[in-house]
Design an enzyme around this catalytic site. Sequence first.
Site, mmCIF file in Angstrom:
data_model
loop_
_atom_site.group_PDB
_atom_site.id
_atom_site.type_symbol
_atom_site.label_atom_id
_atom_site.label_comp_id
_atom_site.label_asym_id
_atom_site.label_seq_id
_atom_site.Cartn_x
_atom_site.Cartn_y
_atom_site.Cartn_z
ATOM 1 N N ASP A 184 0.847 -1.189 0.000
ATOM 2 C CA ASP A 184 0.000 0.000 0.000
ATOM 3 C C ASP A 184 0.882 1.238 0.000
ATOM 4 O OD1 ASP A 184 -2.723 1.314 0.419
ATOM 5 O OD2 ASP A 184 -1.594 2.120 2.117
ATOM 6 N N GLU A 268 -2.065 -1.359 -5.898
ATOM 7 C CA GLU A 268 -3.308 -0.754 -6.351
ATOM 8 C C GLU A 268 -3.045 0.114 -7.575
ATOM 9 O OE1 GLU A 268 -7.205 1.263 -4.157
ATOM 10 O OE2 GLU A 268 -5.260 1.160 -3.150
ATOM 11 N N ASP A 350 -2.915 1.838 6.826
ATOM 12 C CA ASP A 350 -2.130 1.395 5.669
ATOM 13 C C ASP A 350 -1.845 -0.103 5.726
ATOM 14 O OD1 ASP A 350 -2.101 4.022 4.815
ATOM 15 O OD2 ASP A 350 -0.182 4.475 5.766
#
Length: 362
Positions: A184, A268, A350
């Site tokens: 992340d 992501e 996170d």
Amino acid sequence: MILGFKTELKLNHQQRTQLVKHCGVARHAWNWGLALTQNILKHNQAHPHDKIKFPTAVDLHKWLVVMVKPECPWYYEVSKCAPQYALRQLSEAWKQAFKKLKKPPKFKKKGTADSFTVDGSLAVEQDRVKVPVIGWLKTYERLPVEQKPKSFTISRTADRWFVSWKIEIEPTHEPKPVSVVGVDLGVKALATLSTGEVFEGAKSYRKYEKKLARLQWLNRHKVKGSNNWKKAQIQIARLHRQIANIRKDTLHKLTSYLAKNHSKIGIEDLNVRGMLANHKLAKAIADMGFYEFRRQLEYKCELYGSQLVVVDRWFASSKTCSNCGTKKETLSLAQRVFHCQCCGLEIDRDLNASINLEKAVS
């Protein structure tokens, strides 16, 4: 697998002058070709029934030889490859613009992103390279001499010169200690892994922002083109180079660690352009280098035999509980701890997102 190799050149004053001339010719050819092609496009828009065929790189070079070289004898002081490659790159830039992949090409300024490309009688030895017209140029480090390069690209950053070319490397497929990991990316910490590891960002721009502003403030009243103005421009460019190098070094170390030690990596699909539209976070996001992180990770995963999985950008990794899967309706950026109302899980925001990314790619 083809990778780019780039190293700094060790030059004397005469060699620097020759490189500046090559850059000048390449820039002149680019600007001349861009002005010509823009005029052709304007003519075609104004006269749709009397269109002129848009020129290729070969057409542009033929016209350059006939129209420009007789009036500019300094073209003959440099390698003929410099203007040829400049027009090839211009032609490719227009193709990408017509396909809506990039914006239309712009005119180049002297001293900004100076570079040129040459081919022909090239050679690489342990600590030097041979360039047409210019001759042998020394380097600061040992060079890969197994393959003869097809072309050299020489560029300048501040007051340093670099040479780059492509080399072929065999990918490795060694076993990795960790099978799957979720990564992340964030502003507070550059990367939080699902294994619990946290990597801080360099934040080099924030570190040198005041020094950069000071240099620019001192330069505000200098006469443009004067010696003092040129010295100040080099100082500013050096500081920009230092900021960029610190950021790149941090990203290279992180991406190499991920690709070498993890079989499958989940990240992501961040909308970086949309994130930069947030003026409160734009500076911090740009300072982290999210786009460069993904670019490096893509080719390093291919190099080290890892698999990179990009999760859809609409996947609610931060709002979903990594324990029970409950999804929250809202989660503000100020909430750094994720608290689940269903199972009572309390976890770093996170870390929770990275665990969800790991589960999504498993």
